[in-house]
Write a protein that holds these residues in place. Structure first.
Motif, mmCIF file in Angstrom:
data_model
loop_
_atom_site.group_PDB
_atom_site.id
_atom_site.type_symbol
_atom_site.label_atom_id
_atom_site.label_comp_id
_atom_site.label_asym_id
_atom_site.label_seq_id
_atom_site.Cartn_x
_atom_site.Cartn_y
_atom_site.Cartn_z
ATOM 1 N N GLY A 218 53.851 38.308 22.149
ATOM 2 C CA GLY A 218 53.143 39.473 21.475
ATOM 3 C C GLY A 218 51.733 39.250 20.951
ATOM 4 O O GLY A 218 51.322 39.782 20.090
ATOM 5 N N LEU A 219 50.860 38.390 22.096
ATOM 6 C CA LEU A 219 49.630 38.057 21.766
ATOM 7 C C LEU A 219 48.617 38.937 22.647
ATOM 8 O O LEU A 219 47.158 38.531 22.685
ATOM 9 C CB LEU A 219 49.310 36.549 21.778
ATOM 10 N N GLY A 220 49.103 39.725 23.252
ATOM 11 C CA GLY A 220 48.319 40.544 24.388
ATOM 12 C C GLY A 220 48.879 41.692 24.613
ATOM 13 O O GLY A 220 49.997 41.975 24.317
ATOM 14 N N VAL A 221 47.989 42.495 25.251
ATOM 15 C CA VAL A 221 48.477 44.051 25.743
ATOM 16 C C VAL A 221 48.184 44.166 27.242
ATOM 17 O O VAL A 221 47.816 43.334 27.776
ATOM 18 C CB VAL A 221 47.753 45.048 25.121
ATOM 19 N N GLU A 222 49.324 44.849 27.886
ATOM 20 C CA GLU A 222 49.471 44.795 29.386
ATOM 21 C C GLU A 222 48.523 45.990 29.725
ATOM 22 O O GLU A 222 48.746 47.050 29.576
ATOM 23 C CB GLU A 222 50.853 45.062 29.619
ATOM 24 N N ILE A 223 47.799 45.453 30.791
ATOM 25 C CA ILE A 223 47.112 46.334 31.787
ATOM 26 C C ILE A 223 48.109 46.428 32.801
ATOM 27 O O ILE A 223 48.672 47.154 33.506
ATOM 28 C CB ILE A 223 45.697 46.007 32.265
ATOM 29 N N LYS A 224 48.225 44.924 33.623
ATOM 30 C CA LYS A 224 49.405 44.779 34.451
ATOM 31 C C LYS A 224 49.820 43.136 34.186
ATOM 32 O O LYS A 224 48.977 42.334 33.597
ATOM 33 C CB LYS A 224 48.759 44.716 35.777
ATOM 34 N N ILE A 225 50.955 42.834 34.294
ATOM 35 C CA ILE A 225 51.399 41.556 34.199
ATOM 36 C C ILE A 225 51.717 40.806 35.536
ATOM 37 O O ILE A 225 51.771 39.855 35.738
ATOM 38 C CB ILE A 225 52.549 41.111 33.146
ATOM 39 N N ASP A 226 52.026 41.556 36.553
ATOM 40 C CA ASP A 226 52.326 41.164 37.925
ATOM 41 C C ASP A 226 51.358 41.468 39.075
ATOM 42 O O ASP A 226 51.370 41.293 40.255
ATOM 43 C CB ASP A 226 53.886 41.782 38.433
ATOM 44 N N HIS A 227 50.062 41.834 38.446
ATOM 45 C CA HIS A 227 49.076 42.188 39.513
ATOM 46 C C HIS A 227 48.781 40.744 40.362
ATOM 47 O O HIS A 227 48.729 39.772 39.839
ATOM 48 C CB HIS A 227 47.872 42.819 38.998
ATOM 49 N N ARG A 228 48.490 40.982 41.771
ATOM 50 C CA ARG A 228 48.026 39.862 42.530
ATOM 51 C C ARG A 228 46.739 40.362 43.391
ATOM 52 O O ARG A 228 46.902 41.406 44.035
ATOM 53 C CB ARG A 228 48.971 39.370 43.315
ATOM 54 N N GLY A 229 45.582 39.733 42.979
ATOM 55 C CA GLY A 229 44.354 40.359 43.697
ATOM 56 C C GLY A 229 44.401 40.179 45.105
ATOM 57 O O GLY A 229 45.234 39.290 45.636
ATOM 58 N N CYS A 230 43.876 41.055 45.852
ATOM 59 C CA CYS A 230 43.941 41.208 47.086
ATOM 60 C C CYS A 230 43.192 40.064 47.857
ATOM 61 O O CYS A 230 43.496 39.833 49.139
ATOM 62 C CB CYS A 230 43.286 42.556 47.575
ATOM 63 N N LEU B 79 45.112 41.312 33.163
ATOM 64 C CA LEU B 79 44.902 41.633 34.638
ATOM 65 C C LEU B 79 44.756 40.335 35.363
ATOM 66 O O LEU B 79 43.774 39.906 35.939
ATOM 67 C CB LEU B 79 43.602 42.496 34.535
ATOM 68 N N PRO B 80 45.996 39.661 35.786
ATOM 69 C CA PRO B 80 46.133 38.390 36.491
ATOM 70 C C PRO B 80 45.774 38.712 37.774
ATOM 71 O O PRO B 80 45.893 39.732 38.248
ATOM 72 C CB PRO B 80 47.660 37.906 36.004
#
Length: 488
Positions: A410-422, A392-393
């Motif tokens: 292959g060392l992580g699972v995706e919640i989001k890979i392109d999220h940018r916090g507000c 959750l970047p």
């Protein structure tokens, strides 16, 4: 035998300070004739955590190293209240140049005054990527400069690729900001890199030119130490080491980590609670020193945790004030931000804390998953302890790190890979849903998943890399040999 001294300059963020002091100490442990002077810059809003980190870095040196490492505090500037964010870093570092020059001049004078052939010779500057402007100071003294990259080799590959596109093909990287479907073929990556995971600074018209300047400085240095290891980023490292690439020598020397525990900081309640949980049953949520979320996003995370039913420790930080350079803090009353009666309903399965010492929690046998912002230091720590990451970047190069973890390695699972916090350049209406977070938590906590097995294997490889004969051990000694061979 002649003695060599290096001057280390780190940007005064907590991660940069820890990594820079770490590489300085590591170098000194490998060669008894090496000396280090660390120049400590302090931001106008220098946080308590940074001061604690710095103090612990000093106190944790062994007696043999402490005699060969010197810390010099540079004057603290307090004149940036009216600076806009885009200009702050550039202005701050330019103002620090004079302080660095004066400190180095005094250091050299003190060495000369000893009138001894046994005095260490100033052999080089080691600067992190945000401090490459200090190479100008090194040039004034006629001293070689080296870069220590606290990010991974994948980020360095991308940075050099974007510089090449800009300088040789007249491609402005900020054009990708409005093209979410664009993909780049980047040397060192097996997959095409989506433009949506490019570091935010490379998409910002005010900041991109500064980053291009950093990249040119790095490319003109005498060598680059990278906080990574061959077994983790072999593809990127090999592309950077290609004879045709025309880059300085690259030395993968990681993982450089501060593994000193802080049991008194966690608090006995959290420690005892973790001790009472089954092995690998707790998910840890932590988003770095400056990570924080809007009220709406906090609500979604809380709902996800409650619905998942997974035990948790959540480091929840209060967003800073609207002052340009304030830092997150802790909530005086968690009820003001969490859903009604959330604390009562989750009292048996979870704990919420403020600032969290990651090493203490990630190393605990009860922790089985990590919901992370994917900062590089946090990533290396998680891999070291064999804890898989749900991504959750928020900012910086974290989106690229998330992409690399999930898609490349292959060392992580995706919640989001392109999220940018507000709070970090993202859209305040871009909220990650509770359902997405819940799914990521459940996936990262799967006991027998292929991801968990790969992370456990990488944990063992990360430790072997630093052992005598390991890949990073050998690379670091190659760097030391270059230093010592260059002594007059």
């Amino acid at each position: 035998m002649k003695k060599a001294e290096l001057v280390f300059i780190a940007y005064p963020g907590s991660g940069c300070i820890v990594s820079t002091v770490g590489i300085a100490k590591y170098l000194l442990t490998q060669h008894e004739h090496l000396f280090a002077t660390v120049l400590v810059m302090k931001l106008p809003f220098h946080s308590t955590y940074d001061v604690v980190t710095y103090t612990q870095s000093l106190s944790s040196s062994s007696s043999s190293i402490s005699k060969r490492i010197n810390f010099i505090d540079l004057p603290q500037e307090n004149t940036y209240a009216d600076s806009i964010a885009a200009d702050f870093l550039r202005q701050f570092l330019e103002d620090q140049k004079l302080h660095v020059k004066n400190a180095v001049a005094k250091l050299m004078d003190s060495r000369r005054s000893t009138c001894s052939d046994d005095s260490p010779r100033l052999t080089g500057f080691v600067v992190d990527v945000l401090c490459t402007t200090m190479i100008d100071v090194a040039d004034e003294f006629g001293i070689p400069s080296y870069v220590f990259l606290t990010s991974g080799a994948g980020f360095l590959s991308l940075l050099f690729h974007l510089l090449q596109l800009h300088d040789e093909e007249n491609v402005d990287p900020t054009q990708f900001k409005n093209d979410p479907t664009a993909e780049l073929v980047v040397p060192g990556f097996l997959n095409r890199v989506p433009a949506r995971v490019l570091p935010g600074v490379m998409l910002d018209k005010d900041l991109a030119p500064t980053m291009m300047g950093y990249a040119r400085k790095i490319r003109g240095s005498k060598g680059i130490m990278v906080n990574t290891f061959m077994e983790l980023e072999s593809c990127a490292i090999r592309s950077l080491s290609d004879d045709d690439a025309k880059f300085p020598p690259v030395y993968p020397v990681g993982p450089i980590l501060n593994l000193n525990a802080h049991p008194n900081i966690i608090g006995s309640d959290i420690t005892k609670w973790l001790d009472d949980q089954p092995p690998s049953s707790v998910v840890f949520l932590c988003f770095g020193t400056i990570g924080s979320f809007s009220r709406d996003q906090v609500k979604e995370i809380a709902i996800a945790l409650e619905n998942s039913g997974v035990r948790f420790v959540w480091s929840l930080r209060k967003p800073p004030s609207k002052m340009a350079f304030a830092m997150p803090g802790n909530y005086a009353d968690l009820e003001e931000i969490l859903p009604k009666e959330f604390l009562d309903r989750t009292a048996e399965i979870g704990r919420i804390i403020g600032w969290a010492p990651q090493v203490d929690i990630l190393s605990h046998q009860a922790v089985g998953g990590f919901v992370s912002h994917c900062g590089w230091n946090s990533t290396l720590k998680s891999l070291w302890f064999g804890v898989p990451i749900a991504t959750l970047p928020l900012k910086s190069e974290q989106q690229l790190n998330a992409f690399e973890l999930v898609k490349e390695l292959g060392l992580g699972v995706e919640i989001k890979i392109d999220h940018r916090g507000c709070f970090y350049g993202g859209n305040e209406h871009s909220i990650v849903s509770a359902k997405e977070i819940e799914l990521g938590i459940k996936r990262v906590m799967e006991v027998d998943s292929d991801t968990r097995k790969r992370v456990k294997e990488m944990s063992e490889k990360s430790r072997r890399a630093l052992m005598d004969g390991g890949s990073s051990y050998s690379s670091l000694n190659d760097f030391i040999k270059t230093l010592m061979d260059g002594l007059p």
